[in-house]
Design a protein around this motif. Structure first.
Motif, PDB file in Angstrom:
ATOM      1  N   THR A 274       0.854  -1.176   0.000  1.00 29.41           N
ATOM      2  CA  THR A 274       0.000   0.000   0.000  1.00 29.41           C
ATOM      3  C   THR A 274       0.895   1.233   0.000  1.00 29.41           C
ATOM      4  OG1 THR A 274      -1.721  -1.148   1.260  1.00 29.41           O
ATOM      5  CG2 THR A 274      -1.805   1.257   1.216  1.00 29.41           C
ATOM      6  N   LEU A 275       0.714   2.116  -0.974  1.00 27.69           N
ATOM      7  CA  LEU A 275       1.466   3.364  -1.066  1.00 27.69           C
ATOM      8  C   LEU A 275       0.497   4.523  -1.255  1.00 27.69           C
ATOM      9  CD1 LEU A 275       4.276   2.320  -3.622  1.00 27.69           C
ATOM     10  CD2 LEU A 275       4.390   2.226  -1.116  1.00 27.69           C
ATOM     11  N   SER A 276       0.877   5.692  -0.718  1.00 28.36           N
ATOM     12  CA  SER A 276       0.059   6.891  -0.925  1.00 28.36           C
ATOM     13  C   SER A 276       0.858   7.970  -1.655  1.00 28.36           C
ATOM     14  CB  SER A 276      -0.447   7.430   0.420  1.00 28.36           C
ATOM     15  OG  SER A 276       0.638   7.839   1.242  1.00 28.36           O
ATOM     16  N   LYS A 277       1.886   7.541  -2.357  1.00 31.62           N
ATOM     17  CA  LYS A 277       2.794   8.499  -3.009  1.00 31.62           C
ATOM     18  C   LYS A 277       2.089   9.352  -4.072  1.00 31.62           C
ATOM     19  CE  LYS A 277       4.625   5.397  -6.615  1.00 31.62           C
ATOM     20  NZ  LYS A 277       4.438   6.349  -7.734  1.00 31.62           N
ATOM     21  N   ASP A 278       0.983   8.865  -4.605  1.00 31.06           N
ATOM     22  CA  ASP A 278       0.254   9.603  -5.644  1.00 31.06           C
ATOM     23  C   ASP A 278      -1.043  10.217  -5.128  1.00 31.06           C
ATOM     24  OD1 ASP A 278       2.140   8.961  -7.701  1.00 31.06           O
ATOM     25  OD2 ASP A 278       1.274   6.942  -7.762  1.00 31.06           O
ATOM     26  N   GLY A 279      -1.175  10.269  -3.802  1.00 26.24           N
ATOM     27  CA  GLY A 279      -2.396  10.831  -3.227  1.00 26.24           C
ATOM     28  C   GLY A 279      -3.030   9.888  -2.233  1.00 26.24           C
ATOM     29  N   GLN A 280      -4.166   9.296  -2.573  1.00 22.31           N
ATOM     30  CA  GLN A 280      -4.850   8.335  -1.710  1.00 22.31           C
ATOM     31  C   GLN A 280      -4.071   7.013  -1.634  1.00 22.31           C
ATOM     32  OE1 GLN A 280      -7.006   9.968   0.205  1.00 22.31           O
ATOM     33  NE2 GLN A 280      -8.741   8.618  -0.233  1.00 22.31           N
ATOM     34  N   PRO A 281      -4.205   6.273  -0.538  1.00 25.41           N
ATOM     35  CA  PRO A 281      -3.581   4.950  -0.467  1.00 25.41           C
ATOM     36  C   PRO A 281      -4.128   4.027  -1.555  1.00 25.41           C
ATOM     37  CG  PRO A 281      -4.230   5.689   1.716  1.00 25.41           C
ATOM     38  CD  PRO A 281      -4.840   6.645   0.745  1.00 25.41           C
ATOM     39  N   GLU A 282      -3.234   3.441  -2.322  1.00 19.09           N
ATOM     40  CA  GLU A 282      -3.599   2.531  -3.409  1.00 19.09           C
ATOM     41  C   GLU A 282      -2.714   1.288  -3.326  1.00 19.09           C
ATOM     42  OE1 GLU A 282      -6.082   3.093  -5.354  1.00 19.09           O
ATOM     43  OE2 GLU A 282      -6.366   5.267  -5.469  1.00 19.09           O
ATOM     44  N   ILE A 283      -3.092   0.255  -4.103  1.00 16.60           N
ATOM     45  CA  ILE A 283      -2.329  -0.983  -4.160  1.00 16.60           C
ATOM     46  C   ILE A 283      -1.319  -0.909  -5.303  1.00 16.60           C
ATOM     47  CG2 ILE A 283      -2.447  -3.482  -4.324  1.00 16.60           C
ATOM     48  CD1 ILE A 283      -3.887  -2.264  -1.877  1.00 16.60           C
ATOM     49  N   TYR A 284      -0.083  -1.273  -5.002  1.00 17.69           N
ATOM     50  CA  TYR A 284       0.994  -1.302  -5.993  1.00 17.69           C
ATOM     51  C   TYR A 284       1.716  -2.647  -5.887  1.00 17.69           C
ATOM     52  CZ  TYR A 284       0.560   3.822  -6.260  1.00 17.69           C
ATOM     53  OH  TYR A 284       0.099   5.106  -6.428  1.00 17.69           O
ATOM     54  N   ILE A 285       2.438  -2.995  -6.948  1.00 18.95           N
ATOM     55  CA  ILE A 285       3.318  -4.169  -6.940  1.00 18.95           C
ATOM     56  C   ILE A 285       4.734  -3.683  -7.206  1.00 18.95           C
ATOM     57  CG2 ILE A 285       3.939  -6.307  -8.121  1.00 18.95           C
ATOM     58  CD1 ILE A 285       0.961  -6.732  -8.681  1.00 18.95           C
ATOM     59  N   ILE A 286       5.668  -4.109  -6.351  1.00 18.04           N
ATOM     60  CA  ILE A 286       7.077  -3.725  -6.485  1.00 18.04           C
ATOM     61  C   ILE A 286       7.901  -4.961  -6.805  1.00 18.04           C
ATOM     62  CG2 ILE A 286       9.085  -2.714  -5.341  1.00 18.04           C
ATOM     63  CD1 ILE A 286       7.220  -1.171  -3.535  1.00 18.04           C
ATOM     64  N   ASP A 287       8.700  -4.894  -7.855  1.00 19.41           N
ATOM     65  CA  ASP A 287       9.669  -5.947  -8.150  1.00 19.41           C
ATOM     66  C   ASP A 287      10.841  -5.776  -7.181  1.00 19.41           C
ATOM     67  OD1 ASP A 287      12.204  -7.025  -9.508  1.00 19.41           O
ATOM     68  OD2 ASP A 287      10.619  -7.829 -10.778  1.00 19.41           O
ATOM     69  N   ILE A 288      11.109  -6.792  -6.373  1.00 21.06           N
ATOM     70  CA  ILE A 288      12.109  -6.658  -5.315  1.00 21.06           C
ATOM     71  C   ILE A 288      13.505  -6.420  -5.882  1.00 21.06           C
ATOM     72  CG2 ILE A 288      13.215  -7.829  -3.363  1.00 21.06           C
ATOM     73  CD1 ILE A 288      10.538  -9.300  -2.943  1.00 21.06           C
ATOM     74  N   ALA A 289      13.847  -7.103  -6.951  1.00 24.11           N
ATOM     75  CA  ALA A 289      15.198  -7.004  -7.521  1.00 24.11           C
ATOM     76  C   ALA A 289      15.414  -5.675  -8.235  1.00 24.11           C
ATOM     77  CB  ALA A 289      15.461  -8.165  -8.470  1.00 24.11           C
ATOM     78  N   THR A 290      14.441  -5.237  -9.041  1.00 23.83           N
ATOM     79  CA  THR A 290      14.639  -4.044  -9.877  1.00 23.83           C
ATOM     80  C   THR A 290      14.031  -2.786  -9.275  1.00 23.83           C
ATOM     81  OG1 THR A 290      12.583  -4.353 -11.129  1.00 23.83           O
ATOM     82  CG2 THR A 290      14.556  -5.530 -11.906  1.00 23.83           C
ATOM     83  N   LYS A 291      13.165  -2.949  -8.275  1.00 21.31           N
ATOM     84  CA  LYS A 291      12.409  -1.853  -7.650  1.00 21.31           C
ATOM     85  C   LYS A 291      11.383  -1.239  -8.601  1.00 21.31           C
ATOM     86  CE  LYS A 291      14.944  -2.191  -3.908  1.00 21.31           C
ATOM     87  NZ  LYS A 291      15.988  -3.108  -4.388  1.00 21.31           N
ATOM     88  N   ALA A 292      11.129  -1.880  -9.723  1.00 21.77           N
ATOM     89  CA  ALA A 292      10.107  -1.400 -10.652  1.00 21.77           C
ATOM     90  C   ALA A 292       8.733  -1.467  -9.983  1.00 21.77           C
ATOM     91  CB  ALA A 292      10.113  -2.230 -11.924  1.00 21.77           C
TER      92      ALA A 292
END
Length: 443
Positions: A274-292
């Protein structure tokens, strides 16, 4: 409200647990309905004081499973026997149990033992008592010959025996050789927040990290080698992945605002967060190796608490897009979102069964927060707990038990309930606050 604060991902005591040498549970319901089983103390074949640890661990494991009720050893007709050869079916004719576990321990040098055990079918022995005397081998459900076990692995091997017994009698893989992760909070100490790992029963407790600032949301990697968690050590929310063997860690997410609710993908290469970097808390997927980073949801409402379905193709999450917190499913390929829960006032904090067929979650009805289960095909919902401020359910890897946080005598503690709701237990009070445990995968 603590549960609401957890859902908003901004509570600072989001995921803590007690300091305890062993999390021995207090059974509160369901023992009378459990299946009776007999466990004899393993016969000691050495000089000096006997080691009774193995039988005690097996008894505790089987009782904690909620499936079995271990009979009082003083009521059993034979006690000082260690193998099928010494077993007399006629003497066990009136014992109301379906199986018997017995074995032996023999020291073979400093800190090493030879361990043997047999699992005997008491039902067959009673039904065919005369034939059983002549064909004892037919009564053996399972067992192991002499296995060399170092003293440091004695509890591990006892759990292994429990796993064998459980699977043989139920057809379900045992989950006694698993661990739990949790955060201990002892206010008033220089580093009140401690990230801990222990065996599922609380033994072999190890501190991974101590911090003056909150640590939250531990989550296991699928192979059990890493734990993701949220840390406020740098006075902001950040997500780390820690290697349990190397004791090294990698910072995965440190955006402004909320960085919360990390959970590993089934293949262990990504985190849903869960990240709120773009405003409201939303669901994101992070690639652990590349940080994409890939954004999964995009809505003006709060979306949080992602959980992967076992096939890795969709996520369960909590959202208030319907007006109040409810559970939704998003298919990662199409982006299609569907609402799963409707009963009660709120439904949040979901966990998914290993087979993907049901979900465990927190249900609020008439202001009371309880652990509930819902079959995804029939949509039948069953409330599992009888307490009123329950949160943070985490499933055992075999899907039979749920460990969760609750309130007892004004304090936050851990409790357990079977996924059929029949068996309930509570971990006794210790030092510190207790919330949000995370059960490991099979190790």
């Amino acid at each position: 409200m603590k549960v609401l604060s957890r859902w908003l991902a901004i509570a600072l005591v989001f995921c803590s647990a007690q300091v305890s040498a062993a999390l021995d549970i207090v059974i509160t319901d369901g023992v009378d309905e459990s299946r009776p089983i007999a466990v004899l103390p393993f016969v000691w074949k050495g000089e000096g004081p006997r080691d009774a640890q193995i039988a005690k661990v097996i008894m505790s494991d089987l009782t904690r499973s909620g499936t079995f009720k271990v009979l009082d050893e003083l009521s059993l007709p034979q006690r000082n026997i260690s193998s099928l050869e010494e077993f007399d079916p006629k003497l066990w004719r009136d014992v109301a149990a379906e199986a018997l576990v017995l074995g032996s321990i023999e020291p073979v040098g400093v800190g090493r033992y030879k361990v043997k055990f047999d699992l005997i079918d008491l039902v067959k022995a009673q039904v065919q008592s005369e034939l059983a005397m002549a064909n004892k081998g037919d009564l053996l459900l399972d067992g192991r010959g002499e296995t060399l076990v170092p003293v440091s692995r004695m509890r591990f091997y006892a759990h292994r025996i429990s796993d064998i017994v459980y699977e043989k009698l139920t057809g379900i893989k045992g989950a006694f050789n698993t661990k739990i992760a949790y955060v201990v909070v002892n206010h008033g100490q220089p580093k009140p927040f401690k990230l801990m790992v222990a065996d599922y029963d609380g033994h072999n407790e190890t501190m991974l990290l101590g911090s003056p600032e909150p640590l939250m949301s531990p989550a296991w990697s699928p192979d059990g080698s890493k734990i993701a968690y949220v840390s406020f050590e740098n006075r902001k929310a950040e997500i780390f992945v820690q290697d349990l063997q190397a004791r090294t860690r990698v910072k995965v997410s440190s955006f402004n605002g909320i960085n919360g609710s990390p959970v590993f993908s089934p293949d262990g290469t990504k985190l849903a967060v869960t990240l709120s970097k773009d405003g409201q808390p939303e669901i994101y997927i992070i690639d652990i190796a590349t940080k994409a980073i890939k954004r999964v949801t995009n809505h003006y409402a709060i979306d949080t608490e992602p959980r992967w379905f076992p096939d890795g193709k969709s996520l369960l999450f909590t959202s208030e897009r319907g007006g109040k917190p409810q559970l939704y499913r998003v298919h990662l390929g199409s982006g299609k979102i569907s609402r799963l829960t409707f009963e009660g006032e709120w439904n949040l904090g979901g966990a998914i069964s290993p087979d993907g067929r049901s979900i465990i979650f927190v249900n609020r009805t008439q202001g009371k927060f309880k652990i509930a289960k819902m079959d995804l095909e029939t949509r039948f919902m069953q409330v599992l707990t009888t307490t009123r401020l329950d949160e943070s359910p985490s499933l055992a890897p075999n899907g039979t038990m749920v460990i969760y946080g609750t309130t007892y005598q004004g304090r936050q503690v851990l409790a357990a309930v079977s996924t059929d709701g029949r068996f309930k237990a509570r971990l006794p009070l210790g030092k510190g606050e207790v919330k949000s445990p995370s059960w490991s995968p099979y190790l």
